[in-house]
Motif scaffolding. Sequence first.
Motif, PDB file in Angstrom:
ATOM      1  N   GLU A 192      13.529  21.306  10.517  1.00 34.96           N
ATOM      2  CA  GLU A 192      12.147  20.826  10.315  1.00 34.96           C
ATOM      3  C   GLU A 192      11.989  19.429   9.697  1.00 34.96           C
ATOM      4  OE1 GLU A 192       8.250  22.311   7.979  1.00 34.96           O
ATOM      5  OE2 GLU A 192       9.501  23.732   8.893  1.00 34.96           O
ATOM      6  N   LYS A 193      11.352  18.527  10.512  1.00 39.37           N
ATOM      7  CA  LYS A 193      11.209  17.311  10.137  1.00 39.37           C
ATOM      8  C   LYS A 193       9.849  17.093  10.012  1.00 39.37           C
ATOM      9  CE  LYS A 193      15.383  15.677  12.548  1.00 39.37           C
ATOM     10  NZ  LYS A 193      15.797  14.630  13.692  1.00 39.37           N
ATOM     11  N   ALA A 194       9.313  16.237   8.841  1.00 40.41           N
ATOM     12  CA  ALA A 194       7.982  15.630   8.722  1.00 40.41           C
ATOM     13  C   ALA A 194       8.212  14.409   8.764  1.00 40.41           C
ATOM     14  CB  ALA A 194       7.361  16.370   7.393  1.00 40.41           C
ATOM     15  N   PRO A 195       7.436  13.527   9.440  1.00 39.02           N
ATOM     16  CA  PRO A 195       7.333  12.023   9.268  1.00 39.02           C
ATOM     17  C   PRO A 195       6.813  11.504   7.930  1.00 39.02           C
ATOM     18  CG  PRO A 195       5.667  12.933  10.790  1.00 39.02           C
ATOM     19  CD  PRO A 195       6.401  14.058  10.501  1.00 39.02           C
ATOM     20  N   VAL A 196       7.622  10.506   7.485  1.00 42.73           N
ATOM     21  CA  VAL A 196       7.168   9.760   6.399  1.00 42.73           C
ATOM     22  C   VAL A 196       7.089   8.145   6.739  1.00 42.73           C
ATOM     23  CG1 VAL A 196       7.894   8.942   4.193  1.00 42.73           C
ATOM     24  CG2 VAL A 196       8.551  11.225   4.787  1.00 42.73           C
ATOM     25  N   GLY A 256      20.849  22.512   8.465  1.00 41.31           N
ATOM     26  CA  GLY A 256      21.185  23.944   9.233  1.00 41.31           C
ATOM     27  C   GLY A 256      22.330  23.816  10.150  1.00 41.31           C
ATOM     28  N   SER A 257      23.223  22.765   9.650  1.00 44.50           N
ATOM     29  CA  SER A 257      24.403  22.327  10.703  1.00 44.50           C
ATOM     30  C   SER A 257      25.468  23.338  10.158  1.00 44.50           C
ATOM     31  CB  SER A 257      24.617  20.763  10.761  1.00 44.50           C
ATOM     32  OG  SER A 257      25.768  20.382  11.275  1.00 44.50           O
ATOM     33  N   ALA A 258      26.083  23.954  11.110  1.00 45.53           N
ATOM     34  CA  ALA A 258      27.193  24.864  10.965  1.00 45.53           C
ATOM     35  C   ALA A 258      28.603  23.945  10.749  1.00 45.53           C
ATOM     36  CB  ALA A 258      27.469  25.833  11.846  1.00 45.53           C
ATOM     37  N   SER A 259      28.557  22.909  11.822  1.00 43.33           N
ATOM     38  CA  SER A 259      29.668  22.003  11.642  1.00 43.33           C
ATOM     39  C   SER A 259      29.889  21.260  10.583  1.00 43.33           C
ATOM     40  CB  SER A 259      29.545  21.393  13.046  1.00 43.33           C
ATOM     41  OG  SER A 259      28.432  20.140  12.800  1.00 43.33           O
ATOM     42  N   ALA A 260      28.944  20.731   9.795  1.00 43.00           N
ATOM     43  CA  ALA A 260      28.815  20.099   8.584  1.00 43.00           C
ATOM     44  C   ALA A 260      29.278  21.081   7.599  1.00 43.00           C
ATOM     45  CB  ALA A 260      27.610  19.325   8.255  1.00 43.00           C
ATOM     46  N   LYS A 306      11.040  13.516   6.308  1.00 45.51           N
ATOM     47  CA  LYS A 306      11.834  14.294   5.130  1.00 45.51           C
ATOM     48  C   LYS A 306      12.000  15.718   5.917  1.00 45.51           C
ATOM     49  CE  LYS A 306       7.229  15.421   3.392  1.00 45.51           C
ATOM     50  NZ  LYS A 306       6.295  15.461   2.249  1.00 45.51           N
ATOM     51  N   LEU A 307      12.664  16.475   5.212  1.00 43.66           N
ATOM     52  CA  LEU A 307      13.225  17.830   5.660  1.00 43.66           C
ATOM     53  C   LEU A 307      12.653  19.025   4.696  1.00 43.66           C
ATOM     54  CD1 LEU A 307      16.747  17.139   6.501  1.00 43.66           C
ATOM     55  CD2 LEU A 307      14.961  16.948   8.099  1.00 43.66           C
ATOM     56  N   PRO A 308      11.210  19.771   5.034  1.00 40.26           N
ATOM     57  CA  PRO A 308      10.810  20.465   4.225  1.00 40.26           C
ATOM     58  C   PRO A 308      11.789  21.858   4.138  1.00 40.26           C
ATOM     59  CG  PRO A 308       9.374  19.549   5.797  1.00 40.26           C
ATOM     60  CD  PRO A 308      10.541  18.929   6.074  1.00 40.26           C
ATOM     61  N   LEU A 333       0.887  -1.259  -0.118  1.00 35.81           N
ATOM     62  CA  LEU A 333      -0.010   0.043   0.031  1.00 35.81           C
ATOM     63  C   LEU A 333       0.872   1.318   0.080  1.00 35.81           C
ATOM     64  CD1 LEU A 333      -2.981   1.397   0.383  1.00 35.81           C
ATOM     65  CD2 LEU A 333      -2.330   1.042   2.827  1.00 35.81           C
ATOM     66  N   PHE A 334       0.690   2.221  -0.861  1.00 36.68           N
ATOM     67  CA  PHE A 334       1.258   3.495  -0.798  1.00 36.68           C
ATOM     68  C   PHE A 334       0.906   4.278   0.198  1.00 36.68           C
ATOM     69  CE2 PHE A 334       1.520   2.912  -5.676  1.00 36.68           C
ATOM     70  CZ  PHE A 334       2.901   2.314  -5.568  1.00 36.68           C
ATOM     71  N   ILE A 335       1.539   5.049   0.983  1.00 42.09           N
ATOM     72  CA  ILE A 335       1.212   5.850   2.254  1.00 42.09           C
ATOM     73  C   ILE A 335       1.645   7.179   2.064  1.00 42.09           C
ATOM     74  CG2 ILE A 335       1.325   4.029   3.781  1.00 42.09           C
ATOM     75  CD1 ILE A 335       4.082   5.016   4.806  1.00 42.09           C
ATOM     76  N   ASP A 336       2.472   7.573   0.841  1.00 42.90           N
ATOM     77  CA  ASP A 336       3.126   8.872   0.658  1.00 42.90           C
ATOM     78  C   ASP A 336       3.777   8.965  -0.705  1.00 42.90           C
ATOM     79  OD1 ASP A 336       3.698  11.473   1.139  1.00 42.90           O
ATOM     80  OD2 ASP A 336       4.637  11.276   2.883  1.00 42.90           O
ATOM     81  N   VAL A 337       3.638  10.242  -1.279  1.00 41.65           N
ATOM     82  CA  VAL A 337       4.317  10.681  -2.459  1.00 41.65           C
ATOM     83  C   VAL A 337       5.313  11.554  -2.431  1.00 41.65           C
ATOM     84  CG1 VAL A 337       4.106  11.213  -4.820  1.00 41.65           C
ATOM     85  CG2 VAL A 337       2.456   9.705  -3.658  1.00 41.65           C
ATOM     86  N   LEU A 338       6.346  11.441  -2.574  1.00 44.72           N
ATOM     87  CA  LEU A 338       7.406  12.633  -2.525  1.00 44.72           C
ATOM     88  C   LEU A 338       7.772  13.094  -3.838  1.00 44.72           C
ATOM     89  CD1 LEU A 338      10.167  10.397  -0.320  1.00 44.72           C
ATOM     90  CD2 LEU A 338       8.412  12.341   0.435  1.00 44.72           C
ATOM     91  N   ASP A 339       8.094  14.384  -3.918  1.00 42.01           N
ATOM     92  CA  ASP A 339       8.352  15.227  -4.972  1.00 42.01           C
ATOM     93  C   ASP A 339       9.856  15.312  -5.311  1.00 42.01           C
ATOM     94  OD1 ASP A 339       5.623  15.640  -5.595  1.00 42.01           O
ATOM     95  OD2 ASP A 339       5.781  17.621  -3.886  1.00 42.01           O
ATOM     96  N   LYS A 340      10.375  15.360  -6.611  1.00 43.74           N
ATOM     97  CA  LYS A 340      11.646  15.578  -7.021  1.00 43.74           C
ATOM     98  C   LYS A 340      12.316  16.870  -6.102  1.00 43.74           C
ATOM     99  CE  LYS A 340      14.596  16.296 -10.945  1.00 43.74           C
ATOM    100  NZ  LYS A 340      14.692  15.509 -12.252  1.00 43.74           N
ATOM    101  N   GLY A 341      13.395  16.497  -5.777  1.00 44.22           N
ATOM    102  CA  GLY A 341      14.281  17.459  -4.989  1.00 44.22           C
ATOM    103  C   GLY A 341      13.964  17.156  -3.526  1.00 44.22           C
ATOM    104  N   GLU A 342      12.883  16.521  -3.037  1.00 44.61           N
ATOM    105  CA  GLU A 342      12.895  16.501  -1.643  1.00 44.61           C
ATOM    106  C   GLU A 342      13.876  15.932  -0.904  1.00 44.61           C
ATOM    107  OE1 GLU A 342       8.669  16.731   0.303  1.00 44.61           O
ATOM    108  OE2 GLU A 342       8.460  15.462  -1.382  1.00 44.61           O
ATOM    109  N   ILE A 343      14.290  16.407   0.336  1.00 41.26           N
ATOM    110  CA  ILE A 343      15.439  15.587   1.125  1.00 41.26           C
ATOM    111  C   ILE A 343      14.934  14.802   2.119  1.00 41.26           C
ATOM    112  CG2 ILE A 343      17.515  16.191   2.495  1.00 41.26           C
ATOM    113  CD1 ILE A 343      17.540  17.258  -0.104  1.00 41.26           C
ATOM    114  N   VAL A 344      15.189  13.600   2.109  1.00 40.09           N
ATOM    115  CA  VAL A 344      14.823  12.579   2.804  1.00 40.09           C
ATOM    116  C   VAL A 344      15.986  11.930   3.776  1.00 40.09           C
ATOM    117  CG1 VAL A 344      12.907  11.867   1.493  1.00 40.09           C
ATOM    118  CG2 VAL A 344      14.748  10.876   1.400  1.00 40.09           C
TER     119      VAL A 344
END
Length: 134
Positions: A81-85, A107-111, A75-77, A45-56
Amino acid sequence: MLGLAAAACAAVWGWSATAQAPVCRYYKVQATSLNVSKDARGDSLFIDVLDKGEIVCVTRDEKAGDREWVYIAHKLPKPNEKAPVEGWTNLRLLQPLTPAEIAAATGSASAQAAPATASAAPPADDLLRFSQPV
């Protein structure tokens, strides 16, 4: 005997309380749209659809048949910010992020500083020269 059982329970509780969250591996969606399934199966069963360029954030892998499936925790909108998948998709349709892209997405300055140190030249003493014996 009761004391031994209590100690065992305390040890198990302490171990589970200190368990760490799975490590995120960040990817970008390459397909125009990407289905996310409840299970690592093509007929799930499909539970979500992600769009091109989304970060997961990928936390697990599973091979089923000829496909490499990965579990997307969230995913990181926006940065930080985290949105559960919480579902599975085909690894072939994702591209790993570079350290700079991960820094921007999280948003990590160390990275952000990591690519600069990684590209620095090694000290002259640490270079291996093929004209010299090892």
